[in-house]
Write a protein that holds these residues in place. Structure first.
Motif, PDB file in Angstrom:
ATOM      1  N   HIS A  32       0.834  -1.210   0.000  1.00  0.00           N
ATOM      2  CA  HIS A  32       0.000   0.000   0.000  1.00  0.00           C
ATOM      3  C   HIS A  32       0.865   1.255   0.000  1.00  0.00           C
ATOM      4  O   HIS A  32       0.568   2.237  -0.696  1.00  0.00           O
ATOM      5  N   GLU A  33       1.949   1.237   0.758  1.00  0.00           N
ATOM      6  CA  GLU A  33       2.862   2.377   0.786  1.00  0.00           C
ATOM      7  C   GLU A  33       3.471   2.618  -0.593  1.00  0.00           C
ATOM      8  O   GLU A  33       3.623   3.762  -1.031  1.00  0.00           O
ATOM      9  N   LEU A  34       3.774   1.545  -1.301  1.00  0.00           N
ATOM     10  CA  LEU A  34       4.406   1.652  -2.613  1.00  0.00           C
ATOM     11  C   LEU A  34       3.427   2.048  -3.698  1.00  0.00           C
ATOM     12  O   LEU A  34       3.696   2.941  -4.513  1.00  0.00           O
ATOM     13  N   ARG A  35       2.255   1.396  -3.725  1.00  0.00           N
ATOM     14  CA  ARG A  35       1.315   1.550  -4.842  1.00  0.00           C
ATOM     15  C   ARG A  35       0.222   2.586  -4.599  1.00  0.00           C
ATOM     16  O   ARG A  35      -0.362   3.113  -5.531  1.00  0.00           O
ATOM     17  N   GLY A  36      -0.118   2.794  -3.310  1.00  0.00           N
ATOM     18  CA  GLY A  36      -1.237   3.676  -3.002  1.00  0.00           C
ATOM     19  C   GLY A  36      -2.558   2.956  -2.879  1.00  0.00           C
ATOM     20  O   GLY A  36      -3.555   3.532  -2.457  1.00  0.00           O
ATOM     21  N   ASP A  37      -2.613   1.664  -3.240  1.00  0.00           N
ATOM     22  CA  ASP A  37      -3.825   0.871  -3.091  1.00  0.00           C
ATOM     23  C   ASP A  37      -3.431  -0.602  -3.093  1.00  0.00           C
ATOM     24  O   ASP A  37      -2.251  -0.945  -3.240  1.00  0.00           O
ATOM     25  N   LEU A  38      -4.441  -1.470  -2.906  1.00  0.00           N
ATOM     26  CA  LEU A  38      -4.190  -2.928  -2.892  1.00  0.00           C
ATOM     27  C   LEU A  38      -5.043  -3.635  -3.942  1.00  0.00           C
ATOM     28  O   LEU A  38      -5.361  -4.812  -3.789  1.00  0.00           O
ATOM     29  N   ARG A  39      -5.414  -2.916  -4.998  1.00  0.00           N
ATOM     30  CA  ARG A  39      -6.236  -3.522  -6.036  1.00  0.00           C
ATOM     31  C   ARG A  39      -5.518  -4.718  -6.658  1.00  0.00           C
ATOM     32  O   ARG A  39      -4.331  -4.647  -6.952  1.00  0.00           O
ATOM     33  N   ARG A  40      -6.267  -5.795  -6.833  1.00  0.00           N
ATOM     34  CA  ARG A  40      -5.801  -7.038  -7.466  1.00  0.00           C
ATOM     35  C   ARG A  40      -4.785  -7.793  -6.599  1.00  0.00           C
ATOM     36  O   ARG A  40      -4.192  -8.775  -7.050  1.00  0.00           O
ATOM     37  N   ILE A  41      -4.584  -7.362  -5.359  1.00  0.00           N
ATOM     38  CA  ILE A  41      -3.711  -8.097  -4.446  1.00  0.00           C
ATOM     39  C   ILE A  41      -4.583  -9.007  -3.594  1.00  0.00           C
ATOM     40  O   ILE A  41      -5.441  -8.544  -2.844  1.00  0.00           O
ATOM     41  N   SER A  42      -4.369 -10.306  -3.708  1.00  0.00           N
ATOM     42  CA  SER A  42      -5.177 -11.287  -2.991  1.00  0.00           C
ATOM     43  C   SER A  42      -4.350 -11.941  -1.889  1.00  0.00           C
ATOM     44  O   SER A  42      -3.138 -11.724  -1.773  1.00  0.00           O
ATOM     45  N   PHE A  43      -5.032 -12.786  -1.104  1.00  0.00           N
ATOM     46  CA  PHE A  43      -4.345 -13.531  -0.051  1.00  0.00           C
ATOM     47  C   PHE A  43      -3.263 -14.433  -0.651  1.00  0.00           C
ATOM     48  O   PHE A  43      -2.190 -14.610  -0.065  1.00  0.00           O
ATOM     49  N   ALA A  44      -3.530 -14.980  -1.839  1.00  0.00           N
ATOM     50  CA  ALA A  44      -2.543 -15.845  -2.497  1.00  0.00           C
ATOM     51  C   ALA A  44      -1.252 -15.078  -2.799  1.00  0.00           C
ATOM     52  O   ALA A  44      -0.148 -15.634  -2.691  1.00  0.00           O
ATOM     53  N   HIS A  45      -1.365 -13.803  -3.166  1.00  0.00           N
ATOM     54  CA  HIS A  45      -0.170 -13.005  -3.430  1.00  0.00           C
ATOM     55  C   HIS A  45       0.628 -12.796  -2.148  1.00  0.00           C
ATOM     56  O   HIS A  45       1.862 -12.865  -2.154  1.00  0.00           O
ATOM     57  N   LEU A  46      -0.078 -12.521  -1.039  1.00  0.00           N
ATOM     58  CA  LEU A  46       0.614 -12.323   0.234  1.00  0.00           C
ATOM     59  C   LEU A  46       1.308 -13.604   0.680  1.00  0.00           C
ATOM     60  O   LEU A  46       2.431 -13.566   1.209  1.00  0.00           O
ATOM     61  N   GLU A  47       0.650 -14.735   0.452  1.00  0.00           N
ATOM     62  CA  GLU A  47       1.269 -16.021   0.778  1.00  0.00           C
ATOM     63  C   GLU A  47       2.523 -16.252  -0.053  1.00  0.00           C
ATOM     64  O   GLU A  47       3.527 -16.784   0.439  1.00  0.00           O
ATOM     65  N   ALA A  48       2.466 -15.858  -1.332  1.00  0.00           N
ATOM     66  CA  ALA A  48       3.631 -16.023  -2.205  1.00  0.00           C
ATOM     67  C   ALA A  48       4.796 -15.165  -1.724  1.00  0.00           C
ATOM     68  O   ALA A  48       5.955 -15.595  -1.759  1.00  0.00           O
ATOM     69  N   VAL A  49       4.499 -13.951  -1.249  1.00  0.00           N
ATOM     70  CA  VAL A  49       5.552 -13.093  -0.703  1.00  0.00           C
ATOM     71  C   VAL A  49       6.165 -13.731   0.529  1.00  0.00           C
ATOM     72  O   VAL A  49       7.390 -13.726   0.714  1.00  0.00           O
ATOM     73  N   ASP A  50       5.309 -14.295   1.393  1.00  0.00           N
ATOM     74  CA  ASP A  50       5.827 -14.925   2.612  1.00  0.00           C
ATOM     75  C   ASP A  50       6.663 -16.156   2.289  1.00  0.00           C
ATOM     76  O   ASP A  50       7.670 -16.421   2.953  1.00  0.00           O
ATOM     77  N   HIS A  51       6.266 -16.899   1.259  1.00  0.00           N
ATOM     78  CA  HIS A  51       7.047 -18.067   0.835  1.00  0.00           C
ATOM     79  C   HIS A  51       8.418 -17.611   0.336  1.00  0.00           C
ATOM     80  O   HIS A  51       9.438 -18.253   0.602  1.00  0.00           O
ATOM     81  N   LEU A  52       8.440 -16.477  -0.388  1.00  0.00           N
ATOM     82  CA  LEU A  52       9.702 -15.927  -0.871  1.00  0.00           C
ATOM     83  C   LEU A  52      10.591 -15.530   0.305  1.00  0.00           C
ATOM     84  O   LEU A  52      11.789 -15.815   0.323  1.00  0.00           O
ATOM     85  N   ALA A  53       9.981 -14.864   1.317  1.00  0.00           N
ATOM     86  CA  ALA A  53      10.754 -14.377   2.463  1.00  0.00           C
ATOM     87  C   ALA A  53      11.306 -15.515   3.307  1.00  0.00           C
ATOM     88  O   ALA A  53      12.434 -15.431   3.812  1.00  0.00           O
ATOM     89  N   SER A  54      10.533 -16.566   3.465  1.00  0.00           N
ATOM     90  CA  SER A  54      10.938 -17.647   4.376  1.00  0.00           C
ATOM     91  C   SER A  54      11.579 -18.825   3.654  1.00  0.00           C
ATOM     92  O   SER A  54      11.960 -19.809   4.294  1.00  0.00           O
ATOM     93  N   GLY A  55      11.711 -18.734   2.327  1.00  0.00           N
ATOM     94  CA  GLY A  55      12.292 -19.839   1.558  1.00  0.00           C
ATOM     95  C   GLY A  55      13.791 -19.941   1.732  1.00  0.00           C
ATOM     96  O   GLY A  55      14.434 -19.142   2.433  1.00  0.00           O
ATOM     97  N   GLU A  56      14.371 -20.927   1.049  1.00  0.00           N
ATOM     98  CA  GLU A  56      15.805 -21.198   1.207  1.00  0.00           C
ATOM     99  C   GLU A  56      16.660 -20.418   0.211  1.00  0.00           C
ATOM    100  O   GLU A  56      17.858 -20.258   0.428  1.00  0.00           O
ATOM    101  N   ARG A  57      16.051 -19.921  -0.862  1.00  0.00           N
ATOM    102  CA  ARG A  57      16.847 -19.201  -1.865  1.00  0.00           C
ATOM    103  C   ARG A  57      17.233 -17.819  -1.332  1.00  0.00           C
ATOM    104  O   ARG A  57      16.354 -17.015  -0.982  1.00  0.00           O
ATOM    105  N   PRO A  58      18.516 -17.516  -1.255  1.00  0.00           N
ATOM    106  CA  PRO A  58      18.936 -16.221  -0.689  1.00  0.00           C
ATOM    107  C   PRO A  58      18.683 -15.045  -1.620  1.00  0.00           C
ATOM    108  O   PRO A  58      18.741 -13.897  -1.193  1.00  0.00           O
ATOM    109  N   SER A  59      18.438 -15.320  -2.899  1.00  0.00           N
ATOM    110  CA  SER A  59      18.197 -14.235  -3.851  1.00  0.00           C
ATOM    111  C   SER A  59      17.123 -14.688  -4.836  1.00  0.00           C
ATOM    112  O   SER A  59      17.319 -15.651  -5.578  1.00  0.00           O
ATOM    113  N   ALA A  60      15.980 -14.011  -4.809  1.00  0.00           N
ATOM    114  CA  ALA A  60      14.873 -14.402  -5.690  1.00  0.00           C
ATOM    115  C   ALA A  60      13.944 -13.196  -5.872  1.00  0.00           C
ATOM    116  O   ALA A  60      13.993 -12.225  -5.104  1.00  0.00           O
TER     117      ALA A  60
END
Length: 460
Positions: A277-305
């Motif tokens: 929201h800080e970056l875009r100004g809104d959350l249009r088209r952002i779903s729970f699945a997108h947030l889960e994908a971000v969390d998977h990226l953050a907690s995954g094993e790949r150090p750069s992705a």
């Protein structure tokens, strides 16, 4: 019976303390039963100095019927001796151009119109006629579409300038109120079209659910109220964590990975929402699945992705941070320009500033947020036109205290990457116009002004 029902409804609204003496309130009136009842109730609130302005948007969807709605609301405003503001919008074209449903396009057009009217009238609040049955329908719509606590808390009585005083009142109570008051209203035939999801829920699903619980609408609305309280608390917790962890630059929002992963998963998902929201100004088209994908990226094993999200947003994981950035135009660097008088002045952000001295118009409403009228005595030349800098503050028109320009950007949903492109116009060391958004109280045109500066931003 009439006096008891009227007194009960008016008493409920007074207890909510949604309106204060001396405020100007834009009342959204479609002509339907709920909005007609809202207007009549507000007229009889008898709050000292409360100024009501009736606002109606003609959606241009039903031909003569839409025009009839506008005429009806205009006559209603006249009967109460209230100012009337209307605008005609081709909602079908908005839906087509924006690839939206008619319902979503109409809702967006209405809110934009009400906010614009509130800004033009220096209004403190916008009163909307959503009632308890609307609330129940909204909960079911969001449940069917898939939503978390924020969505299921549905509509809030207060959100910014928006006020919804009827959320504890049923549709039946409002119609009874109108009948007892001898008031008529307009009926929109499209409300019977069950091809529209909300109408299908109203006319088909809720009657089925009432077989299990006759008070299902009341219970759904109560559930929304409970969730709203929980959501308010969780938002405060998330905002405090975000302020503690976030690192913002003109091009990106970053969260330190080590500290982020120590937080509970539910809080991490909320932090991702706040970063987007800080970056875009809104959350249009952002779903729970997108947030889960971000969390998977953050907690995954790949150090750069990297992860691509809707709205040209990219989430990148580094060794020590999670970064949210946009793929649109790079933000402009620091810039400024001195304007010494009238004329057209090219700005380094794909736009130009046009300044001309004209006789003071009868109405200071140009119909465009890219045009402002400024009092010459209040804003002597030279002016400095520049981009936003951290710590910038100004006094918005109609207010006495200062506001952070950053807070204005957040309230107006200006994406982080676009904020450095918004021209700020200064005179004598004061910001007199955040261009395209808000004029300063210090630049207000006095009633005695014979000439004004007409200032316009042109996109080039």
């Amino acid at each position: 019976m009439e006096s008891r029902l009227a007194a009960s409804l008016i008493s409920r609204i007074r207890r909510l303390r949604l309106f204060s003496p001396g405020e100007t309130v834009i009342v959204a009136v479609s002509g339907g039963a709920d909005s007609v009842a809202l207007l009549d109730i507000l007229v009889h609130l008898e709050i000292e100095g409360l100024t009501l302005v009736v606002a109606h948007l003609n959606h241009s969807l039903r031909g003569a019927a839409s025009d009839g709605d506008e005429e009806f609301v205009a006559s209603l405003a006249s009967r109460y001796q209230l100012p009337f503001v209307t605008r005609r919008v081709d909602v079908a074209a908005l839906a087509r151009d924006g690839r939206l449903s008619l319902e979503d396009a109409g809702r967006a057009a209405r809110y934009a119109f009400f906010e614009l009217t509130a800004n033009e009238r220096n209004a403190d609040a916008i009163a909307l006629a959503h009632h308890r049955d609307d609330q129940a329908e909204t909960v079911l719509i969001r449940l069917l579409r898939g939503s978390g606590g924020a969505g299921l808390s549905a509509m809030s009585p207060v959100r910014g300038k928006l006020r919804r005083p009827l959320l504890k009142v049923s549709r039946k109570e409002l119609e009874n109120y109108l009948k007892l008051r001898g008031l008529t209203w307009r009926t929109d035939e499209s409300n019977a079209d069950t091809a529209i999801l909300r109408n299908s829920i109203r006319h088909q699903l809720i009657p089925q659910l009432e077989r299990y619980n006759p008070k299902v609408s009341e219970r759904l609305a109560a559930t929304a109220e409970i969730l709203s309280g929980d959501e308010e608390l969780l938002e405060q917790v998330a905002a405090a964590a975000f302020a503690r962890l976030v690192e913002c630059s003109p091009a990106a929002v970053r969260l330190p990975l080590g500290l982020l992963l120590r937080e509970p998963r539910g809080l991490r998902l909320r932090l991702y929402r706040l970063a987007l929201h800080e970056l875009r100004g809104d959350l249009r088209r952002i779903s729970f699945a997108h947030l889960e994908a971000v969390d998977h990226l953050a907690s995954g094993e790949r150090p750069s992705a990297r992860l691509k999200l809707p709205g040209d947003c990219v989430v990148s994981r580094g060794y020590d941070s999670l970064s949210f950035s946009g793929q649109w135009r790079a933000p402009a660097g620091n810039w400024q320009l001195v304007v010494s008088g009238e004329g057209r002045h090219t700005l380094p952000v794909d736009s130009a500033l046009v300044v001309e001295r004209i006789p003071c118009p009868e109405k200071l409403d140009s119909g465009s947020r890219l045009v402002a009228f400024i009092d010459p005595e209040a804003a002597p030349f030279p002016w400095t036109v520049r981009n936003f800098r951290p710590g910038d503050r100004f006094t918005p028109l109609g207010m006495t205290g200062e506001q952070k320009v950053k807070d204005l950007f957040i309230n107006e949903k200006i994406p982080l990457g676009e904020r450095s492109r918004v021209p700020l116009i200064e005179s004598a060391g004061r910001i007199i116009w955040v261009a395209g958004i808000r004029v300063s109280e210090h630049a207000k045109v006095k009633a005695t002004a014979e000439k004004v500066w007409r200032v316009e931003i042109l996109r080039v």
